[in-house]
Design a protein around this motif. Structure first.
Motif, PDB file in Angstrom:
ATOM      1  N   ARG A 243       0.651  -1.213  -0.134  1.00  0.00           N
ATOM      2  CA  ARG A 243      -0.024  -0.020   0.103  1.00  0.00           C
ATOM      3  C   ARG A 243       0.972   1.327   0.016  1.00  0.00           C
ATOM      4  NH1 ARG A 243      -2.932  -2.681  -1.905  1.00  0.00           N
ATOM      5  NH2 ARG A 243      -4.404  -3.896  -1.100  1.00  0.00           N
TER       6      ARG A 243
ATOM      7  N   THR B 218       1.476   4.379   1.320  1.00  0.00           N
ATOM      8  CA  THR B 218       1.107   5.145   2.494  1.00  0.00           C
ATOM      9  C   THR B 218       1.738   6.242   2.628  1.00  0.00           C
ATOM     10  OG1 THR B 218       2.763   3.773   4.031  1.00  0.00           O
ATOM     11  CG2 THR B 218       0.390   3.006   4.030  1.00  0.00           C
TER      12      THR B 218
ATOM     13  N   ARG C 181       3.430   5.001  -6.316  1.00  0.00           N
ATOM     14  CA  ARG C 181       2.270   4.380  -6.545  1.00  0.00           C
ATOM     15  C   ARG C 181       2.146   3.537  -7.727  1.00  0.00           C
ATOM     16  NH1 ARG C 181      -1.463   6.391  -3.533  1.00  0.00           N
ATOM     17  NH2 ARG C 181      -0.899   8.330  -2.275  1.00  0.00           N
TER      18      ARG C 181
ATOM     19  N   CYS D 145       3.866   0.189  -6.686  1.00  0.00           N
ATOM     20  CA  CYS D 145       2.823  -0.573  -5.841  1.00  0.00           C
ATOM     21  C   CYS D 145       1.706  -1.423  -6.729  1.00  0.00           C
ATOM     22  CB  CYS D 145       2.164   0.250  -4.960  1.00  0.00           C
ATOM     23  SG  CYS D 145       3.692   0.860  -3.488  1.00  0.00           S
TER      24      CYS D 145
ATOM     25  N   ASP E 279       1.477  -5.350  -6.805  1.00  0.00           N
ATOM     26  CA  ASP E 279       0.209  -6.016  -6.652  1.00  0.00           C
ATOM     27  C   ASP E 279      -0.264  -6.825  -7.668  1.00  0.00           C
ATOM     28  OD1 ASP E 279       0.452  -4.895  -3.871  1.00  0.00           O
ATOM     29  OD2 ASP E 279      -1.155  -3.225  -4.348  1.00  0.00           O
TER      30      ASP E 279
END
Length: 92
Positions: free
Chosen positions: A12, A14, A35, A38, A42
Protein backbone atom coordinates in the motif's frame (compact mmCIF):
# COMPACT_ATOMS: atom_id res chain seq x y z
CA UNK A 1 9.25 -19.49 -8.44
CA UNK A 2 6.25 -17.20 -8.04
CA UNK A 3 3.87 -19.76 -9.44
CA UNK A 4 4.86 -22.60 -7.12
CA UNK A 5 4.82 -20.80 -3.75
CA UNK A 6 1.91 -18.82 -2.38
CA UNK A 7 2.46 -15.07 -2.61
CA UNK A 8 -0.13 -12.85 -0.98
CA UNK A 9 1.56 -9.73 0.39
CA UNK A 10 0.40 -6.57 -1.37
CA UNK A 11 1.91 -3.11 -0.97
CA UNK A 12 0.00 0.00 0.00
CA UNK A 13 1.45 3.40 -0.94
CA UNK A 14 0.99 4.92 2.50
CA UNK A 15 2.20 8.41 3.37
CA UNK A 16 5.05 6.85 5.34
CA UNK A 17 6.17 4.66 2.41
CA UNK A 18 5.99 7.59 0.01
CA UNK A 19 7.97 9.75 2.45
CA UNK A 20 10.66 7.09 2.89
CA UNK A 21 10.96 6.65 -0.88
CA UNK A 22 11.15 10.38 -1.55
CA UNK A 23 13.85 10.83 1.11
CA UNK A 24 16.04 7.90 -0.02
CA UNK A 25 19.49 9.53 -0.21
CA UNK A 26 20.96 7.69 -3.21
CA UNK A 27 18.03 8.23 -5.58
CA UNK A 28 14.72 9.65 -4.36
CA UNK A 29 11.61 7.99 -5.79
CA UNK A 30 8.71 10.38 -6.32
CA UNK A 31 5.13 9.64 -5.26
CA UNK A 32 3.73 8.89 -8.75
CA UNK A 33 6.47 6.31 -9.26
CA UNK A 34 5.91 4.80 -5.81
CA UNK A 35 2.19 4.40 -6.56
CA UNK A 36 2.90 2.90 -10.00
CA UNK A 37 5.43 0.43 -8.52
CA UNK A 38 2.90 -0.64 -5.87
CA UNK A 39 0.26 -1.22 -8.54
CA UNK A 40 2.61 -3.34 -10.63
CA UNK A 41 3.76 -5.39 -7.63
CA UNK A 42 0.16 -6.00 -6.53
CA UNK A 43 -0.84 -7.02 -10.06
CA UNK A 44 1.99 -9.58 -10.12
CA UNK A 45 0.93 -10.98 -6.73
CA UNK A 46 -2.72 -11.29 -7.82
CA UNK A 47 -1.75 -12.82 -11.18
CA UNK A 48 0.50 -15.41 -9.54
CA UNK A 49 -2.31 -16.37 -7.18
CA UNK A 50 -4.68 -17.11 -10.05
CA UNK A 51 -2.16 -19.04 -12.12
CA UNK A 52 -0.34 -21.26 -9.62
CA UNK A 53 1.11 -24.41 -11.14
CA UNK A 54 -0.57 -27.63 -10.03
CA UNK A 55 0.97 -30.03 -9.25
CA UNK A 56 4.30 -28.53 -8.34
CA UNK A 57 6.72 -28.94 -11.25
CA UNK A 58 9.72 -31.20 -10.92
CA UNK A 59 12.85 -29.08 -11.11
CA UNK A 60 16.02 -30.86 -12.10
CA UNK A 61 18.41 -28.44 -10.37
CA UNK A 62 16.31 -26.36 -8.00
CA UNK A 63 13.81 -28.07 -5.73
CA UNK A 64 10.85 -26.50 -3.99
CA UNK A 65 12.78 -26.86 -0.71
CA UNK A 66 15.56 -24.76 -2.26
CA UNK A 67 13.08 -22.04 -3.18
CA UNK A 68 11.50 -22.10 0.28
CA UNK A 69 14.87 -21.89 2.03
CA UNK A 70 16.12 -19.16 -0.31
CA UNK A 71 12.98 -17.08 0.16
CA UNK A 72 13.23 -17.47 3.94
CA UNK A 73 16.90 -16.45 4.01
CA UNK A 74 16.38 -13.46 1.73
CA UNK A 75 13.42 -12.30 3.80
CA UNK A 76 15.38 -12.62 7.07
CA UNK A 77 18.38 -10.71 5.71
CA UNK A 78 16.23 -8.02 4.14
CA UNK A 79 14.40 -7.46 7.44
CA UNK A 80 17.67 -7.30 9.38
CA UNK A 81 19.13 -4.74 6.96
CA UNK A 82 15.96 -2.64 6.87
CA UNK A 83 15.76 -2.59 10.67
CA UNK A 84 19.42 -1.57 10.92
CA UNK A 85 18.89 1.13 8.29
CA UNK A 86 15.83 2.39 10.18
CA UNK A 87 17.71 2.52 13.49
CA UNK A 88 20.60 4.44 11.90
CA UNK A 89 18.28 6.83 10.12
CA UNK A 90 16.18 7.59 13.21
CA UNK A 91 19.22 8.07 15.43
CA UNK A 92 20.57 10.92 13.28
Amino acid sequence: FGRTLPISLEVRPTERLVGECESFPQYPVLEPDVRAACEVADRIVRDNGTRELEPDPEYSLLTQDFFLETFERVNERMLLRLRAYGRRRHSL
